[in-house]
Write a protein that holds these residues in place. Sequence first.
Motif, PDB file in Angstrom:
ATOM      1  N   LYS A 297     -12.081  -3.585  -8.486  1.00  0.00           N
ATOM      2  CA  LYS A 297     -10.639  -3.782  -8.324  1.00  0.00           C
ATOM      3  C   LYS A 297      -9.961  -2.508  -7.821  1.00  0.00           C
ATOM      4  O   LYS A 297      -9.056  -2.556  -6.979  1.00  0.00           O
ATOM      5  N   GLU A 298     -10.436  -1.385  -8.317  1.00  0.00           N
ATOM      6  CA  GLU A 298      -9.850  -0.097  -7.923  1.00  0.00           C
ATOM      7  C   GLU A 298     -10.046   0.156  -6.425  1.00  0.00           C
ATOM      8  O   GLU A 298      -9.174   0.735  -5.760  1.00  0.00           O
ATOM      9  N   MET A 299     -11.190  -0.308  -5.877  1.00  0.00           N
ATOM     10  CA  MET A 299     -11.461  -0.128  -4.442  1.00  0.00           C
ATOM     11  C   MET A 299     -10.403  -0.807  -3.579  1.00  0.00           C
ATOM     12  O   MET A 299     -10.196  -0.430  -2.421  1.00  0.00           O
ATOM     13  N   LEU A 300      -9.726  -1.820  -4.144  1.00  0.00           N
ATOM     14  CA  LEU A 300      -8.690  -2.544  -3.414  1.00  0.00           C
ATOM     15  C   LEU A 300      -7.286  -2.135  -3.845  1.00  0.00           C
ATOM     16  O   LEU A 300      -6.305  -2.765  -3.429  1.00  0.00           O
ATOM     17  N   GLY A 301      -7.200  -1.120  -4.702  1.00  0.00           N
ATOM     18  CA  GLY A 301      -5.888  -0.608  -5.096  1.00  0.00           C
ATOM     19  C   GLY A 301      -5.271  -1.317  -6.291  1.00  0.00           C
ATOM     20  O   GLY A 301      -4.065  -1.193  -6.520  1.00  0.00           O
ATOM     21  N   TYR A 302      -6.085  -2.050  -7.087  1.00  0.00           N
ATOM     22  CA  TYR A 302      -5.547  -2.807  -8.212  1.00  0.00           C
ATOM     23  C   TYR A 302      -6.046  -2.238  -9.542  1.00  0.00           C
ATOM     24  O   TYR A 302      -7.119  -1.611  -9.612  1.00  0.00           O
ATOM     25  N   GLU A 344     -21.652  -7.556   5.755  1.00  0.00           N
ATOM     26  CA  GLU A 344     -20.524  -6.651   5.941  1.00  0.00           C
ATOM     27  C   GLU A 344     -19.301  -7.469   6.338  1.00  0.00           C
ATOM     28  O   GLU A 344     -19.415  -8.409   7.122  1.00  0.00           O
ATOM     29  N   TYR A 345     -18.148  -7.099   5.803  1.00  0.00           N
ATOM     30  CA  TYR A 345     -16.914  -7.804   6.127  1.00  0.00           C
ATOM     31  C   TYR A 345     -15.730  -6.907   5.797  1.00  0.00           C
ATOM     32  O   TYR A 345     -15.883  -5.869   5.137  1.00  0.00           O
ATOM     33  N   ARG A 346     -14.538  -7.348   6.246  1.00  0.00           N
ATOM     34  CA  ARG A 346     -13.319  -6.612   5.956  1.00  0.00           C
ATOM     35  C   ARG A 346     -12.589  -7.277   4.791  1.00  0.00           C
ATOM     36  O   ARG A 346     -12.480  -8.495   4.729  1.00  0.00           O
ATOM     37  N   LEU A 347     -12.075  -6.441   3.881  1.00  0.00           N
ATOM     38  CA  LEU A 347     -11.395  -6.930   2.684  1.00  0.00           C
ATOM     39  C   LEU A 347     -10.009  -6.286   2.618  1.00  0.00           C
ATOM     40  O   LEU A 347      -9.858  -5.080   2.828  1.00  0.00           O
ATOM     41  N   ARG A 348      -9.012  -7.129   2.347  1.00  0.00           N
ATOM     42  CA  ARG A 348      -7.629  -6.653   2.368  1.00  0.00           C
ATOM     43  C   ARG A 348      -7.311  -5.808   1.146  1.00  0.00           C
ATOM     44  O   ARG A 348      -7.484  -6.222   0.001  1.00  0.00           O
ATOM     45  N   HIS A 349      -6.829  -4.595   1.384  1.00  0.00           N
ATOM     46  CA  HIS A 349      -6.400  -3.676   0.338  1.00  0.00           C
ATOM     47  C   HIS A 349      -4.980  -4.044  -0.107  1.00  0.00           C
ATOM     48  O   HIS A 349      -4.267  -4.765   0.581  1.00  0.00           O
ATOM     49  N   ARG A 350      -4.603  -3.551  -1.260  1.00  0.00           N
ATOM     50  CA  ARG A 350      -3.250  -3.822  -1.754  1.00  0.00           C
ATOM     51  C   ARG A 350      -2.188  -3.348  -0.771  1.00  0.00           C
ATOM     52  O   ARG A 350      -1.107  -3.951  -0.645  1.00  0.00           O
ATOM     53  N   SER A 351      -2.499  -2.291  -0.032  1.00  0.00           N
ATOM     54  CA  SER A 351      -1.548  -1.733   0.936  1.00  0.00           C
ATOM     55  C   SER A 351      -1.363  -2.628   2.160  1.00  0.00           C
ATOM     56  O   SER A 351      -0.448  -2.417   2.943  1.00  0.00           O
ATOM     57  N   GLY A 352      -2.236  -3.629   2.310  1.00  0.00           N
ATOM     58  CA  GLY A 352      -2.174  -4.504   3.475  1.00  0.00           C
ATOM     59  C   GLY A 352      -3.207  -4.176   4.527  1.00  0.00           C
ATOM     60  O   GLY A 352      -3.509  -5.006   5.387  1.00  0.00           O
TER      61      GLY A 352
END
Length: 559
Positions: A297-302, A344-352
């Motif tokens: 979760k931290e990797m995505l800013g949560y 491999e893929y792209r994952l949306r961060h909290r910042s957008g």
Amino acid sequence: MDALRVLICSPDPVDLPAVEEVLRRAGVEPVWRRVNDRGELEAALSERWPDMVLARHPGSELDALQVLDLMGGLEAEAPLVVVAREWSDRLALECLKGGAADCVPADSPVSVALGVLRALQVRNSRKELARAREELGLTESRYRAIVEHALDAAALVDAEGVVKYISRASETVLGYPSEELINRPAFSVIHPDDAEAARRALQECLRHPDRTVRVEFRARHRDGSWRVIEAVAVNRLDHPGIGAVVVNYRDITERKQAEAVLATRVERLSLAARGANDGLWDWDLVRNTVYYSPRWKEMLGYGAEEIGDSPEEWLSRVHSDDLPHLKALVAAHLEGRTARLEVEYRLRHRSGEYRWMLCRGLAARDSTGKAYRIAGVQTDITDRKAAELELLEQVTRDPLTGLANRAYFLTVLGRAVERSRKNPGYRFALVFVDLDDFKRINDTYGHLIGDQCLVVVGRRLESSVRPGDVVARLGGDEFTVLLDGVSDAADVRKVVRRIQETLSSPWEVGGYELKTTASIGVALAEGQYADAGEVLHAADRAMYRVKAGGGAGLKLAEA
């Protein structure tokens, strides 16, 4: 520089010197070894010589898909990169499902080199995971044997818990023949510390006839040992044909021991993953819930409490272009068509913003082979992707103007030629632009001013063409433009006139007002050219006819 032993399946699938140049820039020194037939390939694999294998598809005797089957039969550890002469998403997915590390187009040495680098990472990842798989192998084998050979026992008990009927499978579970347990209280074989929980479960069944009640307890085996039993009970006392509480139970002692071992190893993996700065995930396919570690979760800013346990918490954040590929690879692994999950893929961060992730996982399966759980780790590879992009820019772009360079342009041109030969309705045009008397600018104002002029010309060319057209600098003062999907010569002339008008306007560089004209040759391709070199030569000859006539003009190549 790290040495990488690469086995090449003849004929050569790609321009090896070009691939070697890219790999060396990435810090890898390839050592090539060529095999010409199946026997040489089997010998090389038996020696465990290669770090990876390159094979072409379609090929002759050593076609990549045949090589993949052979490597699977020999249990070869080296990853295979399939070099496709006609690349497609469908072929790539087929290769990945078959166990290939990557599938790349043969006409792009850069793509092949990047495929080798990705396969190198796959090889290193396999080494890292090999030890963990070996440790898990024994536990998984024992658990599979337990599930495959276990036989559930069934019993009917009255409202007091007295056994009225018991199936013969009870002897397999607890060692007692059926006759030794009938008319005997079931609680008599239950561990004293667990008897109260078993009685509460029976009382719950009596109070709620339609509810299925689950309970675990220890029961004494006929040999004197204590076994852990999982029981499921339902009240059928009012059923005219049954008149009892129906209990199905099984021995889960070894499963509990395996779970304890697995829990220890998961904790060990969790500690290792935190040390490696990776995020853990664990998908319970039965309950359709996912555990996401705090680091995931931290990797995505949560924060730890800001993401729930739904699979959608993950999948809804995957980039829409990457989601179908991720789902396809997950499905392939759950269906048993791949040994592991790696994507491999792209994952949306909290910042957008989107972050690139590498996801690796492994499924746990029941006795039938059906996956009931899949778990793994997620690594942020955004920096690595940026480095790959930078490397790609270095090998495909002209360093002065930022336009496509000669090598990349010839690759794109080759694809257009191939398409025009296969599709009679497709036309394209190659525009060859050579600046007139540019040597005078260099000699008069110096090469620094001359270089700045070339940058201006590149920008003006880009502003003159249509979206999707490719502008390149071949070298010196020679530029090319690939006009994709033109209708006829008149369509081409419209674009060329814009180019001429744009280039004829003076520009200011270094305090000087300069201008130049251009000799332009055009080759209109309608399937008549065999390769990129032939169409480039035709446009070049047309351009030199303009030069011979004094420059500042346009000529179409003769059909």
